[in-house]
Write a protein that holds these residues in place. Structure first.
Motif, PDB file in Angstrom:
ATOM      1  N   LYS A 289     -12.709 -32.347 -15.369  1.00  0.00           N
ATOM      2  CA  LYS A 289     -12.284 -33.846 -14.136  1.00  0.00           C
ATOM      3  C   LYS A 289     -12.575 -32.964 -12.855  1.00  0.00           C
ATOM      4  CE  LYS A 289      -9.484 -36.274 -17.133  1.00  0.00           C
ATOM      5  NZ  LYS A 289      -8.258 -37.287 -17.185  1.00  0.00           N
ATOM      6  N   GLN A 292     -16.418 -31.951 -11.354  1.00  0.00           N
ATOM      7  CA  GLN A 292     -17.046 -33.125 -11.735  1.00  0.00           C
ATOM      8  C   GLN A 292     -18.128 -32.865 -10.373  1.00  0.00           C
ATOM      9  OE1 GLN A 292     -14.771 -36.058 -12.018  1.00  0.00           O
ATOM     10  NE2 GLN A 292     -13.927 -36.314  -9.371  1.00  0.00           N
ATOM     11  N   LYS A 301     -22.348 -38.943 -12.383  1.00  0.00           N
ATOM     12  CA  LYS A 301     -21.879 -38.751 -10.491  1.00  0.00           C
ATOM     13  C   LYS A 301     -21.728 -40.180  -9.752  1.00  0.00           C
ATOM     14  CE  LYS A 301     -23.593 -34.404  -9.290  1.00  0.00           C
ATOM     15  NZ  LYS A 301     -24.037 -33.076  -8.403  1.00  0.00           N
ATOM     16  N   GLU A 302     -22.486 -41.176 -11.198  1.00  0.00           N
ATOM     17  CA  GLU A 302     -22.427 -42.595 -10.699  1.00  0.00           C
ATOM     18  C   GLU A 302     -21.340 -42.617 -10.363  1.00  0.00           C
ATOM     19  OE1 GLU A 302     -23.784 -45.338  -8.423  1.00  0.00           O
ATOM     20  OE2 GLU A 302     -24.865 -43.135  -8.269  1.00  0.00           O
ATOM     21  N   VAL A 304     -18.751 -41.487 -11.415  1.00  0.00           N
ATOM     22  CA  VAL A 304     -17.626 -40.599 -10.418  1.00  0.00           C
ATOM     23  C   VAL A 304     -17.492 -41.684  -8.990  1.00  0.00           C
ATOM     24  CG1 VAL A 304     -16.797 -39.268  -9.227  1.00  0.00           C
ATOM     25  CG2 VAL A 304     -17.348 -38.977 -11.621  1.00  0.00           C
ATOM     26  N   ARG A 305     -18.670 -42.048  -8.400  1.00  0.00           N
ATOM     27  CA  ARG A 305     -18.936 -42.936  -7.965  1.00  0.00           C
ATOM     28  C   ARG A 305     -18.674 -43.801  -7.438  1.00  0.00           C
ATOM     29  NH1 ARG A 305     -23.423 -39.302  -6.230  1.00  0.00           N
ATOM     30  NH2 ARG A 305     -24.773 -40.481  -7.442  1.00  0.00           N
ATOM     31  N   MET A 306     -18.577 -44.490  -8.577  1.00  0.00           N
ATOM     32  CA  MET A 306     -18.063 -46.366  -8.273  1.00  0.00           C
ATOM     33  C   MET A 306     -16.673 -46.052  -8.848  1.00  0.00           C
ATOM     34  SD  MET A 306     -21.090 -47.038 -10.855  1.00  0.00           S
ATOM     35  CE  MET A 306     -20.662 -48.869 -11.338  1.00  0.00           C
ATOM     36  N   GLY A 307     -16.219 -44.751  -9.121  1.00  0.00           N
ATOM     37  CA  GLY A 307     -14.799 -44.744  -9.532  1.00  0.00           C
ATOM     38  C   GLY A 307     -13.952 -45.005 -10.923  1.00  0.00           C
ATOM     39  N   VAL A 308     -15.378 -44.304 -11.571  1.00  0.00           N
ATOM     40  CA  VAL A 308     -14.541 -44.004 -12.942  1.00  0.00           C
ATOM     41  C   VAL A 308     -14.758 -42.621 -13.987  1.00  0.00           C
ATOM     42  CG1 VAL A 308     -15.881 -44.345 -15.184  1.00  0.00           C
ATOM     43  CG2 VAL A 308     -15.940 -46.585 -13.737  1.00  0.00           C
ATOM     44  N   ASN A 309     -13.786 -42.540 -14.229  1.00  0.00           N
ATOM     45  CA  ASN A 309     -13.084 -41.297 -14.831  1.00  0.00           C
ATOM     46  C   ASN A 309     -13.831 -41.883 -15.934  1.00  0.00           C
ATOM     47  OD1 ASN A 309     -12.397 -39.260 -16.463  1.00  0.00           O
ATOM     48  ND2 ASN A 309     -10.249 -39.224 -15.532  1.00  0.00           N
TER      49      ASN A 309
END
Length: 533
Positions: A289, A292, A301-302, A304-309
């Motif tokens: 984590k 990342q 990475k996309e 992560v950018r959407m707020g998804v772990n």
């Protein structure tokens, strides 16, 4: 300017190579040998105290596991690695030191009871903590000048979080040569991490050959396989038990299960829980984590950018303490249990197998290579009974295998790494492969590309300026106790073999009931009384 081959020469583990340019002394990797050990390894030609740098390709113990050992023997230089590799080594080397101390303590308890000699651990926790202070984190792509003689660059090779191939520019007497160390080359299209980045020019290359004679099955859909297995098992009311390596494979599985959960691919058990029962795996998951942005592939990475772990989801349970681990099997609800070690030869997974192997409604999924002699290999090979903690367990659970989930490139992937050089190396040195595979893959490289390739044995030395071998060696086989036993002749050899078998049986009965062990001991003593003359 020279390279001397030390570890992982005609062997798969224990990577270690020595480089010298002028007055700068370098090791590339300093790994521990694991599993079958065939040949003697020579140490580098200078004392550990004279090593200025260790360049680390990645955090796996067969590449980094001997760093505390050389620290205890005088190494005081810097360990250069990527940031993620530094973070993973911070947990893995401490875990390895703990294992060394515990194994030595266990052997010494047995030795005291038998009147034998005490042993020292290979290294201790203070050695691991000490060498970790010498780690220097680096970023992919940066040009790093170590000395007037040596410059390096790390390139993402897609094998593990933070894994790298390392380009090394060496200078001596006005002459410059570039040598690249492949590290473990990753498999393409793996979740979370990037595909391998290729190096386009080098005078020399040192490359791995783990799967130099093997092709992965293309197009395997691991999510579909997992959905089928989990659905069938939960419908039966059973648990899914997955032995998995704590670093890399566990996080890959979590990525798959997040997808399964978010897409609601399991019917009728939408709230099933997934337990990660391995303190090391839990710590490694936190490292994933933290790293990342630098190490994840674009798809992840996309997320992560959407707020998804990408490796977390509702129903994920992280088990740390022994009490939490025990409670998993007291809970009767069907669930998924991911635990280490991946080959079932140690760790909490053995307890979960003890509680689930005998239940025909349960399933055990193997998601990685199972070496000869391990409990995992025994189960994959179809053995119907196994011993766990001195107890015979009937194997009634379903045994499933997720094929081709490897983090290593196959033969064609390795060749692709070679074929991406715009400027062909003058020589390729093939390492990190089994005895025959090293030679076979070296021949294949020359056949396909015309580049001279050779698989050196430990102790071989090559002059990088002159472009010629200074010393060529042959492998020196390790003489084991069993090998020495074979020299005994006739019936006496059978007697010695029977004695070795008896010792193995005794070891497997550790943890049995006091009543059974007392009976066993009495039978052995009675036999000794009869023949002790």
């Amino acid at each position: 300017m020279r390279i001397v081959f030390s570890g992982a020469a005609h062997e798969v583990t224990g990577s270690c190579h020595y480089l010298q340019a002028g007055d700068t002394h370098i090791l590339v990797d300093c790994g521990m040998e694991q599993g079958l050990n065939i040949y003697e390894n020579v140490e580098p030609p200078v004392p550990w105290s004279q090593i200025d740098y260790v360049l680390l390709t990645h955090a796996h113990i067969d590449h980094a596991g001997m760093l505390p050992y050389i620290y205890a023997r005088g190494f005081s230089g810097h360990v250069m690695a990527t940031t993620a590799t530094c973070d993973l080594c911070n947990i893995m080397l401490k875990d390895s030191a703990h294992i060394q101390e515990m194994e030595a303590e266990w052997k010494n308890r047995k030795a005291r009871r038998a009147g034998g000699n005490q042993v020292e651990p290979l290294y201790e926790m203070n050695d691991a903590l000490g060498v970790l202070e010498q780690f220097v984190p680096n970023t992919y792509g940066d040009i790093i000048k170590l000395s007037d003689n040596v410059t390096i660059r790390f390139t993402d090779i897609g094998h593990l979080l933070g894994s790298a191939s390392i380009e090394v520019w060496l200078k001596e007497d006005g002459i410059e040569k570039k040598i690249v160390f492949s590290g473990d080359i990753g498999n393409k299209n793996k979740p979370l991490i990037c595909d391998p980045t290729y190096t386009v020019s080098a005078d020399y290359a040192v490359m791995e050959s783990t799967y130099g004679n093997r092709l992965h099955q293309k197009g395997t859909d691991h999510i579909t396989e997992l959905v089928r297995i989990v659905q069938e098992t939960l419908d039966r009311g059973g648990n899914v038990v997955i032995p998995a390596f704590a670093v890399g494979r566990t996080q890959e599985l979590l990525y798959y299960f997040r997808h399964i959960k978010t897409q609601r691919l399991i019917r009728g058990h939408e709230n099933f829980e997934v337990y990660v029962d391995s303190p090391l795996a839990v710590e490694a998951t936190h490292v994933f984590k933290q790293n990342q942005l630098e190490c994840y592939d674009e798809e992840t990475k996309e997320l992560v950018r959407m707020g998804v772990n990408p490796i977390s989801f509702p129903g994920l349970k992280l088990s740390i303490s022994s009490e939490e681990s025990k409670n998993i099997n007291f809970d009767p609800s069907p669930k998924v249990i991911i635990s280490a070690s991946g080959m079932c030869d140690a760790g909490r997974i053995r307890h979960h197998l003890k509680h689930n192997l005998w239940r025909r409604e349960c399933t055990v999924i193997f998601a990685g290579y199972q070496a000869e002699g391990t409990l995992g290999r025994s189960l994959v090979d179809g053995n119907r009974t196994v011993k766990l903690f001195g107890e015979t367990i009937e194997v009634e659970a379903h045994i499933e295998i997720l094929h081709d989930i490897s983090g290593h490139a196959d033969r064609d992937g390795l060749l692709e790494w070679v074929e991406n050089f715009n400027k062909k190396p003058e020589q390729i040195f093939v390492v990190h492969g089994s005895d025959e595979v090293c030679d076979q893959f070296a021949e294949l490289i020359t056949e396909r590309t015309g580049i001279p390739a050779k698989a050196p044995f430990s102790g071989a030395e090559y002059d990088l300026i002159a472009g010629q071998w200074v010393k060529e060696t042959t492998g020196i086989p390790i003489v084991t106790k069993s090998a020495a036993t074979k020299k005994a002749k006739g019936i006496f050899a059978r007697l010695l073999a029977a004695g070795e078998r008896l010792m193995a049986v005794i070891s497997r009965n550790e943890g049995g009931t006091n009543k059974d062990l007392a009976k066993f001991a009495d039978q052995i003593n009675s036999l000794c009384d009869k023949w002790d003359r």
